[in-house]
Design a protein around this motif. Structure first.
Motif, PDB file in Angstrom:
ATOM      1  N   PHE A  97     -40.842 -26.496  42.557  1.00 36.43           N
ATOM      2  CA  PHE A  97     -39.527 -26.846  43.084  1.00 36.43           C
ATOM      3  C   PHE A  97     -38.500 -25.830  42.599  1.00 36.43           C
ATOM      4  CE2 PHE A  97     -35.442 -29.009  42.627  1.00 36.43           C
ATOM      5  CZ  PHE A  97     -35.264 -29.514  43.901  1.00 36.43           C
ATOM      6  N   VAL A 104     -38.189 -22.384  44.238  1.00 40.44           N
ATOM      7  CA  VAL A 104     -37.440 -22.260  45.482  1.00 40.44           C
ATOM      8  C   VAL A 104     -35.965 -22.629  45.287  1.00 40.44           C
ATOM      9  CG1 VAL A 104     -37.252 -23.113  47.857  1.00 40.44           C
ATOM     10  CG2 VAL A 104     -39.504 -22.759  46.819  1.00 40.44           C
ATOM     11  N   ASN A 105     -35.741 -23.684  44.528  1.00 40.92           N
ATOM     12  CA  ASN A 105     -34.409 -24.295  44.571  1.00 40.92           C
ATOM     13  C   ASN A 105     -33.509 -23.995  43.392  1.00 40.92           C
ATOM     14  OD1 ASN A 105     -34.769 -25.908  47.084  1.00 40.92           O
ATOM     15  ND2 ASN A 105     -36.476 -26.715  45.865  1.00 40.92           N
ATOM     16  N   GLU A 106     -34.056 -23.446  42.289  1.00 40.24           N
ATOM     17  CA  GLU A 106     -33.193 -23.228  41.121  1.00 40.24           C
ATOM     18  C   GLU A 106     -32.791 -21.775  41.032  1.00 40.24           C
ATOM     19  OE1 GLU A 106     -35.121 -24.812  37.665  1.00 40.24           O
ATOM     20  OE2 GLU A 106     -35.022 -26.885  38.421  1.00 40.24           O
ATOM     21  N   PRO A 116     -35.721 -17.712  46.163  1.00 36.92           N
ATOM     22  CA  PRO A 116     -34.514 -18.366  46.700  1.00 36.92           C
ATOM     23  C   PRO A 116     -34.444 -18.233  48.216  1.00 36.92           C
ATOM     24  CG  PRO A 116     -33.978 -16.275  45.640  1.00 36.92           C
ATOM     25  CD  PRO A 116     -35.402 -16.533  45.341  1.00 36.92           C
ATOM     26  N   ARG A 152     -35.382 -21.273  50.411  1.00 35.66           N
ATOM     27  CA  ARG A 152     -34.640 -22.532  50.348  1.00 35.66           C
ATOM     28  C   ARG A 152     -34.383 -23.047  51.759  1.00 35.66           C
ATOM     29  NH1 ARG A 152     -30.197 -21.515  45.817  1.00 35.66           N
ATOM     30  NH2 ARG A 152     -31.965 -20.755  44.608  1.00 35.66           N
ATOM     31  N   THR A 204     -32.468 -25.013  54.684  1.00 36.67           N
ATOM     32  CA  THR A 204     -31.063 -25.299  54.963  1.00 36.67           C
ATOM     33  C   THR A 204     -30.889 -26.686  55.548  1.00 36.67           C
ATOM     34  OG1 THR A 204     -31.383 -24.226  57.065  1.00 36.67           O
ATOM     35  CG2 THR A 204     -30.416 -22.899  55.307  1.00 36.67           C
ATOM     36  N   LYS A 208     -35.865 -30.836  50.520  1.00 30.20           N
ATOM     37  CA  LYS A 208     -36.125 -29.743  49.587  1.00 30.20           C
ATOM     38  C   LYS A 208     -37.588 -29.339  49.715  1.00 30.20           C
ATOM     39  CE  LYS A 208     -32.045 -29.791  47.608  1.00 30.20           C
ATOM     40  NZ  LYS A 208     -31.093 -28.768  48.090  1.00 30.20           N
ATOM     41  N   TYR A 236     -39.984 -32.288  49.304  1.00 30.87           N
ATOM     42  CA  TYR A 236     -40.491 -32.294  47.934  1.00 30.87           C
ATOM     43  C   TYR A 236     -40.767 -33.699  47.437  1.00 30.87           C
ATOM     44  CZ  TYR A 236     -40.582 -31.845  42.882  1.00 30.87           C
ATOM     45  OH  TYR A 236     -40.940 -31.933  41.579  1.00 30.87           O
TER      46      TYR A 236
END
Lengths: 391, 652
Positions: free
Chosen positions: B523, B526-528, B534, B537, B539, B544, B588
């Motif tokens: 997770f 991709v998301n942090e 990145p 990510r 939209t 997620k 997710y």
């Protein structure tokens, strides 16, 4: 030698002919026999109608027209007296031999054999005609040479040559089937003319050796016919095809047949030459055993009628002509039927008056005319002038 | 008595021989006797013939009638219709269209060679036709027609009809040819059919029928028996030259089964368009039930070319193409998984208990072991990091150490559990199994195992090789914790196959807590902030995605070059650039789809594969469930209920 000088014969013809009125002569024709002939031709018309796919063309109608001509010719011939016939026998014989020679020279080749001759637009088979000519000439000879004189074998030499000449010519065509029919007609006349039994034995004994010799001189296609007759299954799509298909078609007819115009093998063209040599197969398939036997019985009645007419005749010439024609017809039927049923090898012999074809029909009608003539003049004792001359 | 006897003449009886002339009487007695004898013989002969006729018609009649029936009928086998293939929405993937062809009935002609020669003079036959006819003639059977020419034009047919009398046994009939409306889009999955070869015919005689085809690739090959059906027969009435005049009896063959795939052809097209000109493959799987929604391998080929036999030129051009269009890279392409393998290594370490999630390892940018230096992709190092960070940064040094700690056997075992080394049972031929070699396996192959192999395996390099389909399966298993297996076949004759039923998969032998650590790391990727992907990510509001990048080297980077600090794989020739990989699943919190993308020589998973995967995932999530309905739902419960995120997608 019989004296056949024209002036005397012509004088006799002119002297005697007015005695018999045309009408009374016509009355004396055996009209029941004519009816039987017409019946047979009717069977032929029906079969040809079916062979044409249920249409009068292309077989049935032309054949009917030919039969009409044939009947006219038959009646004309029937009115000729034995004297005239004897008069004609020599030129007819010579003509037939000439035509046989001609056909060898320039004949039209049909199915691997020279048999046909073109005569002013229509094709003619001289070997058919030769049979009638042979009957006439032999009857003339044996008429003059009585039974008593036949004890001397030298008296048989000339008639034997008369037989052998057309037989050899027909064999050279080559047409084994017709040649053997011609030979058998000759043999029948020799037999009833009163050959001695010892003479018959001497002639018959060497036949097996002769047969061997002849086989070795046969054409390949003739040997093939004999071989495929003995083993038709070896070549089911080739030469054995006709026999196998014919037997299959007959068998599929059963007792009562598949129905007129409904024979599957004939209508679907599995039957080869269904309108000519194999017309009987077509009848057998559509009418079954019942129809086949009826046709055989009709043929038998015609043969026996002819024989009886010959027996009834009071002059030797007429007896011999009548018997010769009857035997000719009989052999035609037997050879054709045997061939169709797979009893003997296939060999271009039509079923008289039923098969499609002009020259066979017309020569047969000519022969029937001779037969009727012997009936018309059955009580003519016909001593003949030459008899007085020679005695 | 039928013979009249006019009275004006003397009767036979009345006339005594003595009164008759010598000539008239000559031999009359002998004549009468012998003529009577002949008449008896004649009657006997005619009687014998009548008897013979009776034998033929009555006694042998039955047998000869059977021969007559065989004579007039011709039995012909008819090829069954091959079953069609549909996608999950009822879009035709493989069907049949009529094919007019000229056949020769061997039993209806005596000289096959001559007929073929004459036919060739009327309708030109090319070399391949001649070769095929020669081949077919060798195992000719009586009832099996010989195909002379297929795909006849109207002109050809008119010419054949005109010359029919000289072509005994030749007839024109309509068969069917295989058609693939979507052409190269589904070529690898659906496969293709080709005329049977000699081996097929020996195996099963029905292949000799004209128009029979045998599946040579894809589902056409693996489902061949279902699609083929059973031949029927027709008995025709024919005349002596073999022309059909009627039909006697007809036994319909059984057409092949209709098969429905889990594939969504519209999605497939979107994925294909996303991949564009890249040499790549992508797999979209429903990670709950293993249904393959899309599986693309580029470039592709036109499968309908195989139906009539591929020309040599076409075949050679395919074979010499380095992009291997005929190979389905999704199932047959073996790639080092690169960093996408790290979640598996992490799970191996966690489940074997050798590493705890919070244990930290230090990354100075390299790792020395036994005098060999192993580099991290980031030469400045990641510092001291735990497992989540190790995954998030995709730190090589972290996984070098984890791999060394837990050992190659544990990695092999975990990889196997994730399906990376199996064939996965998908209904496709030529599926290759990935491999995670162990020292024992290497020894068997005669190789020495050194410590570096284990370390390299820790980052999915070296000897580890997997297929894109295995990567998607791996992502599905990570997402669901279940032993999901991929499959393409969804329905047979409109009813669901057992494998397509959801919820059949057993749990993997991993604890949920451990799985959550690894999924959390993915997770974060991709998301942090500072995650490696990145660009992946999503939209879409509220959804997620978790994923993992991978960049798999195809060539060792020389140490000197790397240490010079000027190494940039983008400067390498194209064929030496690393493969770019990405695996992911979404949403997710309630995983539904898993995607794997492999771009050959795409250089970096983060920049090349990850954005692609994100777009493909977006496409997948946005697929309107209403568009998926047409054919498989009647009378059945929808196997896939529309879920929240899809309605999200619709509203956005």
């Amino acid at each position: 030698m019989p004296d056949l000088t024209v002036p005397r014969a012509a004088r006799r013809f002119l002297r005697e002919e007015p005695k018999l009125k045309l009408f009374s002569l016509l009355l004396r024709i055996n009209w029941i026999f004519v009816l039987l002939i017409c019946l047979l031709a009717g069977v032929g018309y029906g079969a040809l109608y079916s062979a044409g796919g249920g249409k009068p063309v292309p077989f049935a109608e032309p054949q009917l027209i030919r039969f009409g001509f044939g009947v006219l010719m038959m009646i004309v011939v029937a009115l000729l007296s034995p004297r005239v016939l004897r008069l004609l026998s020599v030129p007819i014989y010579i003509l037939s031999i000439l035509m046989l020679g001609l056909v060898l020279k320039m004949g039209h080749v049909g199915k691997g054999a020279e048999r046909w001759i073109n005569m002013g637009g229509f094709q003619f088979q001289p070997s058919e005609f030769a049979k009638i000519a042979l009957v006439l000439i032999l009857a003339t000879w044996f008429h003059r040479v009585g039974r008593e004189k036949l004890g001397n074998p030298l008296r048989l030499i000339v008639p034997a040559l008369l037989v052998l000449l057309p037989v050899i010519l027909v064999l050279k065509e080559p047409n084994l089937g017709t040649a053997s029919i011609v030979g058998m007609i000759g043999a029948s006349l020799f037999f009833v003319a009163g050959m001695r039994w010892w003479q018959i034995f001497v002639l018959v004994a060497p036949i097996p050796f002769l047969g061997n010799f002849v086989y070795s001189h046969l054409h390949d296609y003739q040997k093939a016919r004999i071989d495929t007759f003995l083993h038709p299954e070896h070549d089911p799509l080739g030469a054995g095809y006709n026999i196998i298909q014919s037997k299959i078609a007959l068998g599929s007819g059963g007792i009562w047949g598949e129905g007129y115009l409904h024979g599957s093998q004939g209508q679907l063209n599995f039957l080869p030459e269904k309108q000519t040599d194999f017309i009987f197969t077509m009848i057998g398939e559509e009418w079954g055993y019942a129809g086949g036997v009826a046709v055989i019985v009709l043929l038998g009645v015609i043969v026996l009628s002819g024989m009886v007419m010959a027996l009834r005749c009071r002059n030797r010439f007429g007896r011999l002509v009548g018997l010769g024609i009857s035997v000719d017809f009989f052999l035609y039927c037997v050879v054709n039927l045997s061939m169709v049923m797979g009893v003997i090898p296939v060999g271009g012999v039509p079923l008289p008056l039923i098969s499609y074809g002009g020259s066979a029909m017309l020569t047969m009608m000519f022969g029937f005319g001779l037969l009727l003539s012997t009936w018309v003049y059955r009580d003519d004792l016909d001593l003949g002038t030459d008899q007085q001359h020679s005695s | 008595m039928i013979f009249q006897r006019p009275s004006s003449f003397k009767t036979f009886e009345a006339s005594s021989p003595s009164k008759e002339s010598e000539r008239g009487a000559s031999g009359r007695g002998v004549f009468t006797r012998r003529a009577l004898l002949m008449m008896a013989v004649q009657v006997g002969v005619l009687g014998t013939l009548a008897h013979r006729l009776y034998n033929l018609q009555a006694v042998q009649g039955e047998q000869l009638r059977a021969l007559a029936r065989r004579n007039r009928t011709s039995k012909r086998l008819i090829a069954p219709a091959r079953g069609p293939l549909y996608d999950r929405c009822g879009v035709l993937l493989a069907g049949s269209r009529p094919n007019w062809r000229a056949l020769l009935m061997p039993e209806e002609t005596t000289d096959i060679g001559a007929v073929i020669e004459r036919f060739a003079s009327i309708v030109p036959l090319d070399e391949r036709d001649h070769a095929r006819i020669e081949r077919d003639r060798r195992h000719l059977r009586r009832y099996v027609p010989l195909t002379l020419k297929e795909f006849l034009s109207w002109d050809d047919m008119a010419r054949i009809g005109l010359n029919a009398p000289t072509l005994p046994g030749v007839l024109v009939d309509v068969g069917s040819t295989r058609e693939y409306p979507l052409k190269e889009l589904t070529a690898h999955l659906v496969g293709y059919v080709a005329p049977p070869n000699e081996k097929d015919v020996q195996k099963d005689g029905t292949f000799a029928l004209p128009g029979m085809r045998v599946g040579r690739a894809g589902l056409e090959q693996t489902q061949d028996e279902r699609l083929r059906g059973h031949p029927g027969s027709v008995e025709m009435e024919v005349n002596a030259v073999g022309r059909v005049v009627g039909e006697v009896e007809r036994t319909e063959g059984l057409p092949g089964n209709t098969l429905g795939l889990s594939l969504d052809s519209a999605l497939q097209a979107q994925v294909r368009d996303r991949l564009g000109e890249r040499i790549a493959s992508a797999v979209v799987m429903d990670c709950r039930n293993g249904e393959v929604m899309a599986m693309v391998s580029t470039p592709s080929f036109d499968p309908s070319l195989f139906d009539s036999g591929v020309s040599h030129a076409q075949w050679n051009s395919w074979m010499s193409d380095s992009r291997t269009p005929l190979v389905d890279k999704a199932v047959s392409g073996l790639y080092p998984p690169g960093s996408t393998f790290k979640p598996a290594v992490a799970m191996a370490a966690l489940s074997s208990g050798s590493v705890s999630p919070e244990e930290r390892f230090t990354c100075p940018g390299y790792y020395d072991v036994g005098g060999v230096r192993f580099h991290c992709w980031n030469r400045y190092g990641h510092g001291s990091i735990n497992m989540r960070q190790g995954l998030k940064y995709s730190c090589d040094v972290y996984f070098y150490q984890v791999a060394r700690r837990c050992g190659i056997d544990a990695i092999h075992q975990a990889g196997g559990t994730f399906g990376l080394t199996g064939k996965l049972g998908i209904e496709l031929p030529h599926v290759r199994a990935g491999s995670i070699p162990t020292p024992a396996m290497r020894r068997k192959q005669g190789f020495h195992w050194n410590g570096g192999d284990t370390i390299n395996a820790g980052i999915g390099q070296g000897l580890v090789q997997v297929t894109p389909l295995a990567l998607a399966t791996y992502a599905s298993r990570l997402a669901t914790g279940r032993l999901v297996t991929p499959h393409l076949l969804r329905t047979v004759e409109h009813s669901l196959v057992p494998e397509a039923e959801p919820g059949l998969f057993g749990k993997m032998p991993f604890t949920a807590a451990h799985l959550d650590v690894v999924k959390g790391g993915m997770f974060a990727v991709v998301n942090e902030p500072q995650g490696t992907a990145p660009a992946a990510r999503l939209t879409l509001p509220g959804i997620k995605m978790a994923g993992k990048t991978g960049s798999a080297q195809v060539r060792r980077v020389p140490r000197a070059l790397r240490e010079s600090g000027h190494f940039n794989s983008m400067n390498l020739p194209w064929e030496y650039r690393p493969h770019a990989l990405f695996i992911c699943f979404a949403p997710y919190d309630n995983p539904r789809y898993a995607v794997s993308v492999v771009v050959e020589h795409g250089n970096a998973g983060a920049t090349e594969a990850a954005p692609l995967a994100a777009r493909i995932m977006t496409d997948t999530l946005l697929r309107n469930p209403a568009e998926r309905t047409p054919f498989s739902r009647e009378g059945q419960s929808p196997p896939v209920a529309p879920s929240e995120h899809e309605s999200h997608g619709k509203s956005s």
